[in-house]
Enzyme design. Structure first.
Site, PDB file in Angstrom:
ATOM      1  N   SER A 286     121.496 -42.472  67.168  1.00  0.00           N
ATOM      2  CA  SER A 286     121.607 -43.677  66.187  1.00  0.00           C
ATOM      3  C   SER A 286     122.786 -43.076  65.330  1.00  0.00           C
ATOM      4  CB  SER A 286     120.542 -43.733  65.387  1.00  0.00           C
ATOM      5  OG  SER A 286     120.167 -42.650  64.496  1.00  0.00           O
ATOM      6  N   ASP A 287     123.397 -44.201  64.913  1.00  0.00           N
ATOM      7  CA  ASP A 287     124.397 -43.995  63.749  1.00  0.00           C
ATOM      8  C   ASP A 287     123.622 -43.552  62.436  1.00  0.00           C
ATOM      9  OD1 ASP A 287     126.501 -43.504  62.312  1.00  0.00           O
ATOM     10  OD2 ASP A 287     127.801 -45.482  62.951  1.00  0.00           O
ATOM     11  N   TRP A 288     124.195 -42.978  61.674  1.00  0.00           N
ATOM     12  CA  TRP A 288     123.481 -42.076  60.371  1.00  0.00           C
ATOM     13  C   TRP A 288     123.204 -43.510  59.616  1.00  0.00           C
ATOM     14  CZ3 TRP A 288     125.102 -39.360  63.704  1.00  0.00           C
ATOM     15  CH2 TRP A 288     124.946 -37.951  63.682  1.00  0.00           C
TER      16      TRP A 288
END
Ligand SMILES: *[C@@H]1O[C@H](CO)[C@@H](O)[C@H](O)[C@H]1NC(C)=O
Ligand SMILES: *[C@@H]1O[C@H](CO)[C@@H](O)[C@H](O)[C@H]1NC(C)=O
Ligand SMILES: *[C@@H]1O[C@H](CO)[C@@H](O)[C@H](O)[C@H]1NC(C)=O
Ligand SMILES: *[C@@H]1O[C@H](CO)[C@@H](O)[C@H](O)[C@H]1NC(C)=O
Ligand SMILES: *[C@@H]1O[C@H](CO)[C@@H](O)[C@H](O)[C@H]1NC(C)=O
Ligand SMILES: *[C@@H]1O[C@H](CO)[C@@H](O)[C@H](O)[C@H]1NC(C)=O
Ligand SMILES: *[C@@H]1O[C@H](CO)[C@@H](O)[C@H](O)[C@H]1NC(C)=O
Ligand SMILES: *[C@@H]1O[C@H](CO)[C@@H](O)[C@H](O)[C@H]1NC(C)=O
Ligand SMILES: *[C@@H]1O[C@H](CO)[C@@H](O)[C@H](O)[C@H]1NC(C)=O
Length: 799
Positions: A286-288
């Site tokens: 995932s992106d943050w």
């Protein structure tokens, strides 16, 4: 990843009261439509896959859970270490133009400057050098390849400069060679941001309020990119397919939603397309702040939740114990968890990092327990890397206009105008803030890279001013400079030579810039922004009085130039875009003619903003903002061509000090089976026979190019395909390019374009396969830009 988190932790996040586990109201439906495929290692990682299965068998449930949830540690994200199984704590770190945040490494040229070279060797070599620096600093997984998210749908996009061409094929080539460079030095590489991540506005990470937001964190769900299946396949998925084919070990899903479902939970894009059609065998991370829940994300295809427990869990307490309970009570099958773990382990084996541990990490990232204590320092920059990036800066500098100003002819009196030529008076950390997250009007010193998580601090930035001064010693030239863009009197005195005995400068070099950063799209395409830059003002002021004005543009994408581009006093315009820390030396190489410019535009520069497709940044102020990709296949030059709009400078345009003639287009129908794919995708086509791949070469197009000028120079030769009208495609789509280097005057060379099946096929939404155009013909056009295509040849496919 999220660049601003560190800085804004204390200020913004503290004020919000999000609902834990909040889901987009519409984020159900598709989430379970396509089950996540189980990995098998693909063609390249069979052995790694069986080794991963052996380790998996030794793990407890709790260990498995901790392998798929980011842990606390020194890096932007950290995976779990299990010492008894020899599994190291893996370090995930930004970014696309250098290790960040850290010192002692190179600030590489941006993706777009590298793209402008159109040189696959340089694209590959840059990745090798970049990956080596990650490796030497102790990073396992470089979050370093922007492979089409964003692609450049909107000229305003805040992160386009991190990527490559506003075109799927071009970005596909860069993604392939760029990814391959990482893999070949034993780095785990990450293709990002998957997918249709084309605007910063309303991207809305979980538990995070964007500076412009009128809603509290997590009330307004992320922007939904609504894109049809054909456009997705032919435009946005294309370059990710190339990254997967090149063997990318990780893919990062984006902040945005797709058709109303979070990208990281979208089973159609993750399970059907990425892990199914593209047969991706590594980990989807995932992106943050891209994770907004557990169950829907696990089943929607997300393997590793990052940063997980990092940053003190503020980006959502997902996976971890919730996942543990869900596996225990049967909500999530343990087989799915097993595959998630395997997908994290396979790249560790495949990269060689399990068998040969990488150097210790010297990263101490924002959010680490002991932040902001300084990290250990290790300088990893090699002399050869400095030479490489100087070459990319020079070869990526686009000559847009030249009525005789360039190359410089041993000028004796040089004026340099603009803050963008000089150093940053506030020091190495940009405008006194981390990551050069400057306010838009507070640009300081020469602009060598955009801001946000794609920024990287330079090791030793040589400004244009310094490089020009050093060069001017050769001709004992007088060098005057004004680095204050609002000091109009000082500029006037300098460019007119009024009141000084040596008279007017032989040449006035004006430096203009346009800053942009992650987390913010541009509001307009002008050079004058806010109270500070006045970049257009200094061009106008200089050109009004200096009849040999040369404009240098440090820009992250298109800017509108109509106010000055035709001024006859402007005798040359060059655009190095965002060239990284060898900005000065690279520019000098072009200005003084050490190399002939050979770069070409990786995007279209319009005459007016209204000429671009409308509404490509959605400002839909609702709790569920929507972005409809109504222009479909017609992004960038394809739009201008489709509607017969004349741009100022078209995609693929760029001048040289030499000239080239094009002749003799030919085709050779010899088929060559695909030998380039590291991993094989599962993309299929109508009429496919056993053993055939969509990446088999079905044809070679050649053309003869002659250097008709007086300079040894390089020419970027481009090939575009025109499909039959019935296919309703843009008039021309890029499907090949090659750079003929070091061509001597009068030399003729053959440009050769291998054509793969996919290059001449379209996506059929009904049969869900690629196919040849119904009329079985395509026309190939070859030339020097998307609008100068003198050669053409029509080919009929028999199958
Ligand atoms: C949101 O962030 C704040 C810190 O800024 C933190 O205290 C809070 O626990 C976070 N909320 C969630 C649901 O993660
Ligand atoms: C790329 O690197 C290789 C190996 O160092 C070198 O031989 C080649 O000349 C480089 N290519 C370019 C275009 O600089
Ligand atoms: C999004 O919706 C469009 C229209 O229904 C559909 O064609 C496309 O396949 C969907 N894409 C994804 C990734 O869900
Ligand atoms: C690969 O493609 C074929 C044909 O479209 C399909 O039947 C098969 O299920 C696909 N495999 C995966 C893993 O999606
Ligand atoms: C399983 O555990 C999850 C997480 O604790 C919980 O939300 C869910 O209700 C449980 N389901 C069942 C069927 O017990
Ligand atoms: C640099 O940026 C600061 C704020 O970040 C601003 O106040 C200043 O005017 C800018 N220019 C110079 C030359 O310092
Ligand atoms: C730039 O010049 C203007 C006009 O002379 C002046 O007001 C301003 O203070 C100068 N800025 C700096 C940073 O010197
Ligand atoms: C060009 O520069 C000369 C001074 O050399 C000036 O007189 C003239 O007005 C300028 N032309 C334009 C179009 O700005
Ligand atoms: C430019 O201006 C200089 C001095 O002001 C003059 O000598 C020169 O002839 C001018 N060049 C052109 C092309 O007008």
């Amino acid at each position: 990843m999220k660049g601003l988190i560190g800085i804004l932790l204390a200020t913004v996040l503290g004020t919000s009261q999000p609902v834990r586990g909040a889901q987009a109201p519409e984020a159900t439906g598709l989430a379970f439509a396509v089950p996540p495929p189980t990995s098998n290692g693909g063609q390249a990682w069979k052995d790694s896959h069986s080794r991963a299965l052996k380790l998996l068998a030794e793990m407890t449930l709790q260990e498995k859970i901790s392998m798929v949830t980011g842990q606390r540690g020194p890096c932007a994200a950290n995976s779990e270490s299990i010492e008894r199984l020899g599994i190291p704590r893996m370090c995930f770190q930004d970014g696309p133009a250098g290790v960040r945040p850290a010192l002692g490494h190179t600030q590489f040229p941006s993706g777009i400057t590298t793209a402008a070279t159109w040189d696959v060797e340089l694209i590959y070599n840059r990745s090798v050098a970049l990956a080596q620096e990650f490796y030497d600093m102790g990073v396992h997984i470089a979050l370093g390849m922007t492979t089409g998210g964003p692609l450049g749908r909107s000229p305003y996009g805040g992160r386009n400069w991190e990527g490559w061409y506003a075109d799927p094929y071009g970005t596909g080539v860069a993604s392939f060679y760029g990814t391959k460079g990482f893999i070949d030095v034993g780095m785990q590489s990450c293709a990002k941001h998957y997918t249709v991540y084309e605007q910063e506005t309303f991207r809305n990470p979980f538990n995070f309020t964007e500076p412009y937001s009128v809603y509290k964190a997590s009330e307004q769900v992320p922007i939904s990119s609504n894109v049809d299946d054909k456009t997705n396949h032919e435009v946005y998925l294309w370059s990710f397919a190339e990254a997967v084919r090149a063997g990318t070990t990780h893919v990062m899903c984006a902040y945005n939603s797709i058709n109303g479902t979070h990208a990281c939970a979208n089973s159609e894009s993750n399970n059907l397309h990425l892990k199914g059609e593209l047969n991706f065998q590594g980990a989807l991370i995932s992106d943050w702040g891209g994770t907004w829940g557990t169950e829907g994300f696990v089943m929607g295809g997300l393997d590793l939740n990052l940063p997980g427990l990092g940053y003190g869990n503020i980006l959502g307490n997902f996976y971890d114990q919730e996942l543990y309970q869900m596996v225990l009570n049967g909500t999530i099958p343990e087989s799915r968890l097993d595959d998630m773990v395997v997908r994290v382990l396979v790249p560790l084996f495949a990269s060689g990092q399990y068998d040969k541990p990488i150097p210790s990490t010297v990263i101490n990232s924002v959010g680490a327990a002991n932040w902001p204590e300084p990290a250990q320092y290790r300088n990893v920059q090699k002399r050869s890397t400095v030479e490489l990036i100087r070459k990319i800066s020079a070869d990526g500098t686009i000559l847009l206009k030249n009525t005789g100003g360039l190359p410089l002819k041993a000028p004796k009196n040089i004026a340099i105008i603009g803050q963008d030529a000089g150093p940053n008076l506030l020091g190495i950390q940009g405008c006194g803030k981390l990551f050069r997250d400057c306010d838009i009007w507070n640009n300081n010193g020469t602009l060598s890279l955009g801001g946000g998580s794609g920024y990287a601090w330079p090791n030793n930035l040589i400004t244009p001013l310094e490089a020009i001064q050093a060069k001017a010693l050769e001709t004992q030239a007088l060098v005057q400079f004004v680095l204050n863009n609002t000091a109009t009197n000082a500029i006037d005195l300098t460019i007119t030579g009024r009141a000084l005995p040596m008279g007017q400068p032989d040449v006035c070099l004006v430096f203009a810039e346009r800053y942009v950063r992650e987390n913010m799209d541009r509001n307009d395409l002008s050079l004058n922004i806010g109270e500070w830059t006045h970049s257009e003002d200094i061009i106008l002021q200089t050109a009004a009085k200096c009849n040999n004005t040369i404009v240098v543009l440090h820009i992250p994408g298109p800017v509108i130039m109509e106010a000055w581009i035709d001024n006859p006093n402007i005798t040359a315009v060059v655009a190095p875009l965002l060239p990284g820390e060898q900005t000065g030396p690279g520019l000098v190489d072009v200005l003084w003619g050490h190399v002939s410019p050979s770069a070409k535009l990786p995007f279209t520069i319009a005459k007016a903003e209204k000429d671009y497709p409308p509404n490509t940044i959605s400002y839909d102020i609702s709790v569920t903002p929507q972005a409809d990709f109504t222009e479909k296949l017609k992004i960038d030059y394809r739009w201008f061509d489709s509607y017969n709009i004349t741009p100022r400078f078209e995609f693929g345009f760029g001048l040289s000090y030499s000239t080239f003639a094009y002749s003799e287009i030919k085709s050779d129908p010899t088929e060559v089976p695909d030998s380039t794919s590291v991993q094989k995708t599962n993309e299929s086509f109508v009429g496919q026979q056993d053993g055939q791949s969509i990446y088999d070469m079905v044809l070679t197009i050649t053309a003869e190019i002659t250097n008709t000028g007086r300079w040894t120079a390089a020419e970027v030769v481009q090939l575009y395909v025109s499909f039959p009208t019935a296919e309703n495609q843009p008039p021309n789509v890029l499907r090949g390019f090659t750079k003929l280097k070091n061509m001597k005057p009068d030399e003729t060379r053959t440009a050769s374009f291998p054509i793969r099946r996919k290059d001449v096929m379209v996506w059929d939404v009904v049969v869900q396969k690629w196919r040849y155009p119904a009329e079985q013909t395509v026309t190939f056009r070859v030339g020097s830009s998307s609008r100068k295509l003198p050669l053409s040849l029509t080919h009929r496919f028999c199958h």
